[in-house]
Scaffold this motif. Structure first.
Motif, PDB file in Angstrom:
ATOM      1  N   SER A 534      71.865  39.045 -34.567  1.00 23.93           N
ATOM      2  CA  SER A 534      72.898  38.043 -34.834  1.00 23.93           C
ATOM      3  C   SER A 534      74.291  38.663 -34.926  1.00 23.93           C
ATOM      4  CB  SER A 534      72.574  37.296 -36.141  1.00 23.93           C
ATOM      5  OG  SER A 534      72.513  38.190 -37.242  1.00 23.93           O
ATOM      6  N   TRP A 535      74.452  39.858 -34.373  1.00 24.67           N
ATOM      7  CA  TRP A 535      75.763  40.510 -34.426  1.00 24.67           C
ATOM      8  C   TRP A 535      76.858  39.652 -33.793  1.00 24.67           C
ATOM      9  CZ3 TRP A 535      73.912  45.993 -32.500  1.00 24.67           C
ATOM     10  CH2 TRP A 535      73.319  46.683 -33.576  1.00 24.67           C
ATOM     11  N   ASP A 536      76.508  38.945 -32.720  1.00 28.40           N
ATOM     12  CA  ASP A 536      77.519  38.169 -31.984  1.00 28.40           C
ATOM     13  C   ASP A 536      77.583  36.713 -32.428  1.00 28.40           C
ATOM     14  OD1 ASP A 536      78.158  40.415 -30.453  1.00 28.40           O
ATOM     15  OD2 ASP A 536      76.577  39.977 -29.000  1.00 28.40           O
ATOM     16  N   ALA A 537      76.749  36.336 -33.374  1.00 28.06           N
ATOM     17  CA  ALA A 537      76.741  34.938 -33.816  1.00 28.06           C
ATOM     18  C   ALA A 537      77.897  34.675 -34.777  1.00 28.06           C
ATOM     19  CB  ALA A 537      75.413  34.614 -34.499  1.00 28.06           C
ATOM     20  N   ASP A 538      78.414  33.455 -34.717  1.00 30.29           N
ATOM     21  CA  ASP A 538      79.447  33.012 -35.660  1.00 30.29           C
ATOM     22  C   ASP A 538      79.239  31.510 -35.858  1.00 30.29           C
ATOM     23  OD1 ASP A 538      81.599  32.546 -37.273  1.00 30.29           O
ATOM     24  OD2 ASP A 538      83.079  33.492 -35.963  1.00 30.29           O
ATOM     25  N   ARG A 557      77.992  35.548 -39.732  1.00 31.53           N
ATOM     26  CA  ARG A 557      78.971  36.304 -38.950  1.00 31.53           C
ATOM     27  C   ARG A 557      78.730  37.787 -39.193  1.00 31.53           C
ATOM     28  NH1 ARG A 557      84.561  37.964 -39.733  1.00 31.53           N
ATOM     29  NH2 ARG A 557      85.696  37.897 -37.736  1.00 31.53           N
ATOM     30  N   ASN A 558      78.827  38.566 -38.136  1.00 29.19           N
ATOM     31  CA  ASN A 558      78.590  40.014 -38.231  1.00 29.19           C
ATOM     32  C   ASN A 558      77.202  40.338 -38.778  1.00 29.19           C
ATOM     33  OD1 ASN A 558      81.154  40.697 -37.268  1.00 29.19           O
ATOM     34  ND2 ASN A 558      82.047  40.498 -39.322  1.00 29.19           N
ATOM     35  N   HIS A 619      68.084  32.597 -36.205  1.00 33.88           N
ATOM     36  CA  HIS A 619      68.271  34.027 -36.497  1.00 33.88           C
ATOM     37  C   HIS A 619      67.498  34.482 -37.741  1.00 33.88           C
ATOM     38  CE1 HIS A 619      71.246  34.809 -33.402  1.00 33.88           C
ATOM     39  NE2 HIS A 619      71.879  33.692 -33.738  1.00 33.88           N
TER      40      HIS A 619
END
Length: 632
Positions: A534-538, A557-558, A619
């Motif tokens: 989920s690094w790219d999830a926001d 986020r992050n 996620h």
């Protein structure tokens, strides 16, 4: 020639025989005290749940009536025999205990109209059976109060077997120390999956009960497997010296947070000259870091609180009883017992720190540590449940952490990578096993377990390594005075020989999950986030409540799921807002219902893109309750 499978090797049998000749065995006071006040027990051995499944077998440890075999340490055999006795016991007139119906004791204090129940065991079924036994001998007295001494499941899990939510709502008080609910819930939910898995090893739940298998845990026989329940406290005990009267029963409390549990208390009953020490003073050296996993406990505070206990109540106490084991009667014996328990934890703390400051590491301190002779001679200081070895390491961990200061161990390879290299350096698996068999024949089972463990982590399918490792762990178990060490060793051997045993029971029951605050529920979701995935999830989801309370916002986020109450910069702007009541939110987050169903039934309103919630929950990962322990 090695012993037959399942037998004790000569070196283990000889060591156990030597231990059996220790002078402490001439002291039979515990044998007499354990049976003192016995009023009777039940005829039916099996305590069953609603489906007829046996959740507790009162006869499972009948084999302990026999002589101690070479496959068991005589100290643990003695302790297990003492804790297997079951029935109703009078402590003093007006105070009774049901012992042997679970890992813990249930205490019943008689009031003017009914009874106060202290620590209603682990399971609703065992608690109900214990209450029925009490009533058979003492009459149909109603439950007029419940008291949890601390935040571990074996001291509250059976509460719905003795009292209902409706009765509590109607005025039956439930007392507990400050912080009880927070710690009871967080310990059993946040790391509950891993703790439950390791508890299967710690209590030997998958082992057959018998001279070659599970013979107890030192604290009690084992854990029951019924329904774990919880009714939240209605009356909080917040300070030492606080007095409360329930149904005419006068109690004076001593707060002992951070000792055996993060939230714990002792209770003095002035009208009975009786002191309940919860789990702060029992007939064993307790854990400073339990093998199932927990926060490291503070032996300095533990000792300090026991000094305070003696100071507060020593001159007015003729009997000390606890939520495990049997009481100590007589003022002089009670004070000696409390003082020796205090000295036990103080010595471990102070001497570990002394050796830390001489440059010794945790394993080195564990090997060096010896208790003073006066403490060694006292049965109640023996390490049946905690141990001098792993407690010394726990003190080291509390002060110094995982790193021992040697840079060679600052960035070591993880177990599988290290094992592959070790085995290669040592000449390959065949050579390691050849030499390990020599060490086995010499009785060096600790070394066999260490080196063959490398072979197993390099190749978990190596059948010769599995067999030899199982044999070594079995011998280590046979020689252990500590019940939880024995169970760990023998369960490891069992899994290597017979395959995974799984997790026997989970304390993260529906009652505990339902008792999570919303903040704790959000925290429990954050623990499940697949960070790298989920690094790219926001994604930002705002929850608005129909009762008008401040909204809550979740943002992923992050790789981090944060939650914020109210509005403002930290909350940000939502991708979707969902309006609903708290029960609907809980059902949604726990996977018991879907958002579309709530909307269709008019229980939720949505503003924005509802697919964003699905994106967030995608996620979340599921914990593995059966992860490997003795293999990679």
């Amino acid at each position: 020639m090695t012993a037959a499978p399942g037998d004790a090797e000569a070196v283990v049998a000889e060591a156990n025989g030597t231990a059996a000749r220790a002078p402490e065995f001439a002291d039979t006071r515990d044998l007499e005290n354990e049976r003192r006040g016995f009023l009777g027990t039940v005829d039916e051995a099996g305590i069953r749940d609603a489906d007829g499944r046996v959740v507790w077998d009162l006869d499972a440890y009948g084999f302990l009536d026999g002589d101690c075999p070479p496959t068991a340490h005589p100290g643990l055999w003695r302790q297990s025999r003492l804790v297997r006795g079951h029935g109703l016991f009078e402590v003093v007139p007006g105070i009774h205990q049901v012992r042997g119906f679970d890992l813990s004791n249930m205490t019943v204090v008689e009031g003017e109209r009914g009874i106060l129940v202290i620590d209603p065991l682990i399971s609703a079924e065992t608690a109900a059976a214990a209450l029925a036994l009490y009533r058979r001998h003492r009459g149909e007295r109603p439950v007029t109060g419940v008291l949890y001494t601390h935040s571990h499941a074996d001291h509250f899990g059976g509460v719905k077997g003795i009292v209902g939510v409706e009765e509590v709502a109607a005025g039956v008080p439930v007392l507990a120390p400050e912080g009880f609910l927070e710690h009871a819930v967080s310990e059993n939910v946040y790391a509950g999956t891993a703790m439950s898995r390791r508890a299967t090893y710690m209590y030997g739940a998958a082992l057959p009960k018998g001279p070659r298998g599970q013979i107890g845990s030192g604290l009690g026989p084992t854990t029951s497997t019924g329904r774990v329940t919880l009714i939240p406290p209605t009356l909080t005990i917040a300070r030492t010296g606080q007095s409360e009267t329930v149904d005419g029963i006068r109690m004076v409390f001593q707060m002992t947070p951070g000792t055996e549990a993060p939230a714990e208390l002792n209770i003095h009953f002035p009208d009975h000259a009786a002191l309940c020490t919860a789990e702060n003073a029992t007939h064993t050296l307790h854990n400073l870091l339990t093998l199932r996993g927990a926060q490291v406990r503070d032996p300095h505070d533990w000792a300090r609180y026991l000094t305070e206990t003696i100071q507060l109540f020593g001159d007015a106490t003729d009997v000390v009883f606890a939520s495990h084991h049997w009481p100590v009667w007589g003022r002089e014996d009670a004070l000696t017992f409390l003082s020796e328990q205090r000295d036990l934890y103080a010595y471990l703390h102070d001497q570990t720190l002394r050796m830390i400051n001489q440059g010794l590491t945790g394993p080195e301190i564990a090997e060096e540590m010896r208790l003073p002779p006066a403490l060694e001679r006292a049965w109640h200081t023996h390490g049946y449940y905690g141990s001098v070895s792993h407690n010394a390491k726990a003190v080291y961990q509390r002060y110094m952490g995982w790193f021992d200061g040697n840079p060679a161990r600052l960035w070591a390879h993880p177990p599988t990578e290290a094992a592959t290299r070790y085995v290669d350096f040592m000449g390959g698996a065949d050579e390691v096993l050849r030499r390990a068999r020599q060490s086995y024949a010499q009785g060096d089972f600790r070394w066999v377990a260490e080196v063959v463990g490398h072979v197993l982590f390099a190749d978990p399918d190596d059948s010769e390594a599995r067999a030899l490792q199982a044999d070594a762990l079995e011998q280590l178990g046979y020689g252990s005075e500590n019940g939880t060490w024995r169970n760990f060793f023998l369960t490891g051997a069992h899994e290597l020989r017979h395959g995974p045993v799984g997790t026997s029971a989970s304390t993260a029951s529906e009652d505990l999950i339902n008792t999570l605050t919303l903040d704790q529920l959000f925290d429990s979701l954050a623990i499940r986030v697949d960070g790298p995935g989920s690094w790219d999830a926001d994604v930002t989801v705002r929850w608005r409540f129909t009762d008008g309370r401040d909204p809550s916002t979740l943002r992923l986020r992050n790789g981090v799921l944060t939650h914020v109450r109210g509005l403002g910069p930290a909350a940000g702007e939502p991708d979707v807002e969902i309006t609903l009541d708290e029960p609907a939110l809980r059902a949604l987050l726990l996977g018991r219902t879907a958002l579309a169903d709530l909307v269709d039934r008019g229980r939720a309103g949505v503003s924005g893109d509802p697919a964003r919630l699905a994106e967030l929950t995608a996620h979340l990962t599921e914990p593995d309750p059966d992860f490997a322990i003795v293999t990679p």
